[in-house]
Design an enzyme around this catalytic site. Structure first.
Site, mmCIF file in Angstrom:
data_model
loop_
_atom_site.group_PDB
_atom_site.id
_atom_site.type_symbol
_atom_site.label_atom_id
_atom_site.label_comp_id
_atom_site.label_asym_id
_atom_site.label_seq_id
_atom_site.Cartn_x
_atom_site.Cartn_y
_atom_site.Cartn_z
ATOM 1 N N ARG A 231 0.863 -1.180 0.000
ATOM 2 C CA ARG A 231 0.000 0.000 0.000
ATOM 3 C C ARG A 231 0.903 1.235 0.000
ATOM 4 N NH1 ARG A 231 -3.511 -2.816 -1.555
ATOM 5 N NH2 ARG A 231 -5.596 -3.114 -0.670
ATOM 6 N N GLU A 260 -4.412 6.977 -4.896
ATOM 7 C CA GLU A 260 -4.665 6.447 -6.249
ATOM 8 C C GLU A 260 -6.015 6.956 -6.757
ATOM 9 O OE1 GLU A 260 -4.335 2.221 -5.753
ATOM 10 O OE2 GLU A 260 -2.299 2.393 -5.003
ATOM 11 N N HIS A 278 -1.502 -0.085 -9.754
ATOM 12 C CA HIS A 278 -2.121 -1.055 -8.823
ATOM 13 C C HIS A 278 -2.578 -2.318 -9.565
ATOM 14 C CE1 HIS A 278 -4.051 -1.293 -4.609
ATOM 15 N NE2 HIS A 278 -3.932 -2.515 -5.099
HETATM 16 C C1 DGY Z 1 -5.971 -6.149 -2.522
HETATM 17 O O1 DGY Z 1 -6.708 -7.104 -2.688
HETATM 18 O O2 DGY Z 1 -5.799 -5.638 -1.436
HETATM 19 C C2 DGY Z 1 -5.267 -5.652 -3.717
HETATM 20 O O3 DGY Z 1 -4.447 -4.593 -3.456
HETATM 21 C C3 DGY Z 1 -6.267 -5.299 -4.796
HETATM 22 O O4 DGY Z 1 -5.675 -5.590 -6.000
#
Ligand code: DGY
Length: 312
Positions: A231, A260, A278
């Site tokens: 993240r 984002e 992402h």
């Molecule tokens: C998640 O599932 O947390 C991912 O980052 C989404 O692609």
């Protein structure tokens, strides 16, 4: 009257038709935000959201009948879990199935950053490959280097399995020892000082926000490469951009950002940063599996069966 299921975005590979026996199924195609709740979503008892939807107390306030919040994805930092508990809303997610896709993407970014793949592509397209010299566009060797994995859960371990193919020495941080052949657990500071590559695999929580702070980035080995598929807010972007701009860190591969789809300006100007939007779980196979899992969970809970993937 059937209860209302609102699915905030189209989910490729997910069949909504079987849910029509249980729900009045409604769909959306955009962000779900407090203050901009689509009419179709009003009255929903079950919501399917993605990490792109900010499920805060204000949004939850617009869904007084909500009983089940099913999140498509594994991370739950976009959800106010305490408020869900207070409102007695069950929260579920889709763990496990995106492990391999995300680990593949982390390795892709690691290799791309080390071997200047995106930069080389840009040079060719811009007509910049007019001659070669032995010292031109040199990258960083990956084989037999040290990889520090910050967060050694499912995805971190899947990255370690891939790194074994490159004969990398694996270090990891985590709350407990994991019996993983050849991998050594270290405190974060020691791992940063020893690693040629650092790959982040922690969830975003108040404890991990800016875990890679300016001080810790300054402790990374000169010439190291950072990969983030976890993240964005786990990293202090200004400090990272500074270290990449000065050349103290060789490169970075980044898939996630704090706001984002915005990407911090500083990264856009740096040739040694490989950027992806992402895409960690973004394969056809994985996204379809996530869609099936989230919708199966919705059906299961609606039938009164226990959820398989409740978020604690
Ligand atoms: C998640 O599932 O947390 C991912 O980052 C989404 O692609």
């Amino acid at each position: 009257m059937k209860p209302i299921l609102y699915v905030a975005r189209p989910l490729p590979g997910g069949a909504l038709a079987p849910l029509e026996a249980l729900f009045e199924v409604r769909t959306g195609d955009g962000p779900l935000r407090a203050g901009a709740v689509p009419d179709a979503a009003r009255g929903a008892t079950t919501l399917v959201v993605t990490y792109l939807d900010r499920v805060d107390a204000a949004l939850l306030g617009a869904f007084p009948a909500l009983r089940h919040l099913a999140s498509y994805g594994v991370g739950v930092n976009h959800i106010d879990l305490a408020e869900c508990r207070r409102r007695n809303i069950l929260v579920t997610n889709t763990p496990g199935i995106l492990t391999d896709a995300t680990a593949d993407h982390a390795m892709a970014l690691l290799l791309a950053a080390a071997r200047r793949i995106a930069e080389g592509d840009r040079v060719i397209r811009a007509g910049g490959w007019t001659s070669s010299a032995p010292g031109w566009m040199l990258g960083t060797e990956v084989t037999r280097k040290t990889l520090g994995i910050v967060g050694f859960g499912r995805i971190g371990q899947a990255v370690a399995r891939r790194a074994a193919g490159f004969e990398m020495k694996v270090l990891y941080t985590g709350p407990r020892e994991v019996p993983f052949p050849g991998a050594r657990r270290l405190p974060l500071e020691a791992l940063l000082a020893e690693s040629d590559f650092v790959s982040l695999h922690v969830p975003l929580t108040p404890d991990t926000e800016h875990l890679l702070s300016a001080e810790r980035i300054a402790r990374m080995k000169p010439g190291a490469i950072l990969v983030n598929t976890a993240r964005g807010p786990v990293v202090d972007d200004a400090a990272l951009a500074g270290a990449l701009g000065s050349g103290r860190l060789a490169a970075a591969g980044l898939d996630v950002f704090p706001r984002e789809p915005a990407v911090p300006e500083a990264y856009l100007a740096l040739p040694n940063v490989v950027l992806t939007p992402h895409l960690g779980s973004g394969t056809r196979e994985t996204r379809a599996a996530m869609a099936r899992m989230v919708l199966e969970e919705v059906a299961r809970v609606a039938r009164g069966e226990p959820a398989r993937h409740p978020v604690a």
